[in-house]
Structures are given as C-alpha cells and as structure tokens.
Design an enzyme around this catalytic site. Structure first.
Site, mmCIF file in Angstrom:
data_model
loop_
_atom_site.group_PDB
_atom_site.id
_atom_site.type_symbol
_atom_site.label_atom_id
_atom_site.label_comp_id
_atom_site.label_asym_id
_atom_site.label_seq_id
_atom_site.Cartn_x
_atom_site.Cartn_y
_atom_site.Cartn_z
ATOM 1 N N LEU A 193 0.783 -1.135 0.132
ATOM 2 C CA LEU A 193 0.037 0.005 -0.072
ATOM 3 C C LEU A 193 0.903 1.171 -0.063
ATOM 4 C CD1 LEU A 193 -2.694 -0.973 2.343
ATOM 5 C CD2 LEU A 193 -2.759 -1.211 -0.125
ATOM 6 N N LEU A 224 -6.544 5.582 6.948
ATOM 7 C CA LEU A 224 -6.311 4.214 6.565
ATOM 8 C C LEU A 224 -5.027 4.007 6.315
ATOM 9 C CD1 LEU A 224 -7.548 1.699 6.172
ATOM 10 C CD2 LEU A 224 -8.110 2.063 3.719
ATOM 11 N N ASP A 225 -4.373 3.117 7.240
ATOM 12 C CA ASP A 225 -3.008 2.687 7.404
ATOM 13 C C ASP A 225 -1.897 3.788 6.983
ATOM 14 O OD1 ASP A 225 -3.825 -0.179 7.111
ATOM 15 O OD2 ASP A 225 -4.283 0.125 4.862
ATOM 16 N N GLU A 226 -2.293 4.995 7.879
ATOM 17 C CA GLU A 226 -1.084 5.825 7.963
ATOM 18 C C GLU A 226 -0.932 6.395 9.305
ATOM 19 O OE1 GLU A 226 -2.580 9.256 5.825
ATOM 20 O OE2 GLU A 226 -3.240 8.349 3.757
#
EC number: 3.5.1.10
Length: 280
Positions: A193, A224-226
């Site tokens: 990602l 998200l995913d950060e």
C-alpha cells in the site's frame, strides 16, 4: 514488609541541559534502583525522550509530584508496572498472524496475556479454542459500520485490554472506534500500500514483477494505514516466484513484523510523538 516492584517510567519533555541528572537524582532520592535507562533527543522538534526501568518500593504519587517539579513545562510522564500486558486480538478469516501470536504467547516469545479473540467471522474459533482462550463472534451481517464497530468496542471493553491487535482484521475502523482506544490499536498490513490497493495485492505485485515484498506494523489512527509506524521489514523475491509463492512469503513477513512490533510495545519501549514513533 513491602516487596520490591519493577516499573517503567516514560518521559517526554522539551529538551534542556541536565534532564537525565534531574530524573535519576529523584529516583535515587526515592531509593529506587535503575535497572535500565535509554534516552533520545529529537533535535528537529527539541524533544527529549527517556525510558527508565526502576526497581524498588514505590510511592507513585510522591515520585510523580517530584518529577513534575523538576521537569520543564509541557512535560508528559507516566509510570506503569513492568511485565505482562493484556491484549484482545481482532480477526477475520486469515490464520497466520493469529496462529503465530497464540504460539508465542503460550510457548515463549511474547510475555502477554491474550484475554480474548474477537472475529467478525467464525472461521478461526476452533484454532483459538485449542488454546483455551475465549473466542467471540461479532458478526457484521445486517449492521452498518458504526453499529458493528459499537458492538466490537463494547465486546473489547469487557476484557479491559491494554492493547487491541488487528491480526489481519479486514474491516475499516470508524473514527469513533479508534477514538475509544487512542494509541492502543496495532495493525499489520502488507507494505504494497498504496501501490497495490484493494483485493489480491500479491497478484497485482506478481503482475508488476516486484523484487521485494514486505509488511508494516503501525498504530491505527483515523487515516487508513497511515498511523505511526512501529516496525517494517522486507524480503527479496525474483521472477521464479509465483503469486502464490509471494503470498506465502508475504504472510511470513507479516507475522514476524507483527510479533516483533508487539514485543516492543508490550515492553513499553514505543513512544508516539505526532505521527512518528521513538523506540527506546
């Protein structure tokens, strides 16, 4: 007669001369033995970070009051018992990360109490129950994201965990859920990602002929995913790898990165500052 305890003192404050001496002198005044001490100065932000493992007989309120009087304005300090922490693991259907955590918690590698495993599918119940750990199903069927996250959060709260671990839990968490467990949710994902988003990332990577695959463990925030990154790793692959080979290799990296990150977090070595982590 009081028995000796071991605790971890964590300090974040504006950097000044003599901070280590101030903190250690207060510990000496309280007749506490310093078992281990690590510190770091971030010169970019002017922040001082220190993790001090202490042993002795503690008067927490007096110790913290003395520290407050010695530290500069804007300091943050916390004192917690060292040793075993309590987690709840969230899962969907994939077993590799969960299985690794169960094995290490039971047979060595992670000093942790797994209070429960909660899933939005029932797929992994039999695996969990082999370890005599409670498994709860909180299905998302027929519920909105907010409704399901509310049920999940209530189920987690019943176990009062120190941390919530997402072991390939494949639901996007709502901001309301994240706000209930600030800097307490740890996630693992493949490092493709955002290059390979959506379903079947390893197949996308195979089609692009990637030469490394990896994984990232991070705290969860509203993006998200950060969230702040705790641990990352990669392995090299080549043209001989099929998509299935990449998937197997990627799962190995994912479970190893998650357990290594969790080891650091459980030992109270990970400091979150802004969107970064400092590991001492």
């Amino acid at each position: 007669m009081h028995s000796l305890q071991r605790k971890v003192l964590r300090t974040i404050c504006p950097d000044q001369k003599g901070l280590i001496a101030r903190i250690t002198n207060i510990c000496y005044k309280h007749e506490l033995n310093i078992v281990q001490n690590n510190e770091f100065v971030d010169h970019r932000t002017g922040r001082f970070f220190m993790r001090t493992e202490l042993e002795g007989i503690f008067n927490d309120s007096t110790l913290l009051a003395d520290l407050d009087s010695a530290l500069p304005e804007g300091s943050v300090r916390e004192l917690n018992p060292a040793g075993r922490r309590r987690i709840v693991i969230l899962v969907t259907k994939e077993a590799h990360c969960l299985g690794d955590l169960l094995m290490k918690a039971n047979y060595g590698g992670l000093d942790v109490e797994i209070a429960a495993v909660i899933g939005n599918h029932d797929t992994l119940r039999s695996l969990v129950e082999r370890f005599d750990i409670p498994f709860e199903l909180v299905s998302h069927e027929g519920l909105s994201r907010n409704e399901h996250d509310q049920k999940m959060a209530d189920a987690i709260d019943a176990y009062q965990p120190d941390y919530v671990v997402l072991a390939k839990y494949m639901r996007v968490l709502t901001p309301e859920f994240v706000a209930r467990f600030p800097n307490k949710i740890i996630n693992i994902h493949h490092s493709f990602l955002p290059a390979f988003i959506g379903a079947r990332p390893y197949h996308q990577a195979y089609e692009r002929g990637v030469k490394i695959i990896g994984a990232t463990a991070h705290y969860v925030n509203d993006n998200l995913d950060e969230g702040p990154i705790i641990m990352q790793d990669v392995i090299h692959v080549d043209h001989t790898y099929t998509a299935e080979d990449m998937m197997r290799a990627g799962r190995d990296v994912e479970k190893n990165v998650l357990s290594r990150a969790l080891y650091k977090v459980l030992a109270q070595r990970v400091f979150v500052y802004g969107n970064r982590t400092i590991i001492l």
